[in-house]
Scaffold this active site. Sequence first.
Site, short mmCIF file in Angstrom:
data_model
loop_
_atom_site.label_atom_id
_atom_site.label_comp_id
_atom_site.label_asym_id
_atom_site.label_seq_id
_atom_site.Cartn_x
_atom_site.Cartn_y
_atom_site.Cartn_z
N ALA A 78 55.13 31.18 45.72
CA ALA A 78 54.87 29.76 45.47
C ALA A 78 53.44 29.51 45.00
O ALA A 78 53.17 29.35 43.82
CB ALA A 78 55.19 28.95 46.73
N SER A 79 52.49 29.46 45.92
CA SER A 79 51.09 29.17 45.60
C SER A 79 50.24 29.49 46.83
O SER A 79 50.77 29.57 47.94
CB SER A 79 50.90 27.69 45.22
OG SER A 79 51.12 26.88 46.35
N SER A 101 50.79 35.16 46.32
CA SER A 101 49.65 34.23 46.24
C SER A 101 48.51 34.71 47.12
O SER A 101 48.07 34.03 48.05
CB SER A 101 50.10 32.82 46.64
OG SER A 101 51.14 32.37 45.82
N ALA A 131 50.22 41.66 39.06
CA ALA A 131 50.11 41.98 37.63
C ALA A 131 49.06 43.05 37.36
O ALA A 131 48.65 43.24 36.21
CB ALA A 131 49.78 40.72 36.85
N ASN A 194 44.93 35.24 41.32
CA ASN A 194 45.30 35.82 42.61
C ASN A 194 45.05 37.32 42.65
O ASN A 194 44.65 37.87 43.68
CB ASN A 194 46.78 35.53 42.90
CG ASN A 194 47.01 34.12 43.41
OD1 ASN A 194 46.67 33.80 44.55
ND2 ASN A 194 47.58 33.28 42.57
N HIS A 224 44.23 42.40 32.42
CA HIS A 224 43.30 42.54 33.54
C HIS A 224 42.72 43.95 33.51
O HIS A 224 43.48 44.94 33.50
CB HIS A 224 44.03 42.32 34.87
CG HIS A 224 44.72 41.00 34.98
ND1 HIS A 224 44.04 39.81 35.01
CD2 HIS A 224 46.04 40.69 35.07
CE1 HIS A 224 44.90 38.82 35.11
NE2 HIS A 224 46.12 39.32 35.14
#
Length: 264
Positions: A78-79, A101, A131, A194, A224
């Site tokens: 979610a966050s 998150s 990621a 994140n 990244h």
Amino acid sequence: MKTLGIFGCGGLSEIVVDALINGLLPNYRLIGTMSRTLSSAQYLANKVNSVQKATHCDAFDSIDEFLALKPDIIVETASPSALKTFVLEALKNGSSVVPLSMGAFADDEFYEEVQKTALKSGAKVYIPSGAIGGLDVLRTVSLMEKASVKFNTEKSPDPLVNSEVYDEQMKTLRREVFNGNAKEAIALFPTQVNVSVAAALASVGTNDINVSINTTPDYIGDEHCITINSEDISAKLCIYSKTAKIAGWSVVNTLRNITSPIVF
């Protein structure tokens, strides 16, 4: 067999559900989905119920009702703010958590409370790679000796339109829009970096990692790059992803590791 709950029912959660349906998570049964929008939770529940006959999955828009299921593991997509609303109670209930998150853990007091709660209950927080990758190398080198870590992100300016750093020139010019530490970065971009917090927690901490965020017009996806240097070791890892799918698949990999006799 472990029971599974999902908090946050967007595209990344659907990757986890599809992996379960396709037999990649044979040691799990999904028993609950949770979203502020009940229809989103119901969509994933219906999808898994169409093939998961032995166990029924319920949909919720109430955190308390969802946590009352006490699943063995809760996946969060979610966050950071949403993670903070439930993770302590989940751990107290004995539910382990796999959060995407990780930015929530840039709050030192909250992170410490999460650790204390997990230790007391015996539940765990399993941080997926999201990621990025190389968390094992970052952790190993940082344990081995004093190190410095840099985290560089390249992205389109579009995701930053509603942030305080955005201006119209970013549509035509490449720009470094942030340079600081992970704690400052996640405060400025709560849903964009994140993974920088994950890299920081695995290495030198959120105050000491150097984070640089750069935007390039018409850039597709995110890249990244993580660099760690110490007296003995120098390593650089860059991961480009056209979409966010790799983050969802990192959760699938983490879930498989939890139940696997051989862990990577």
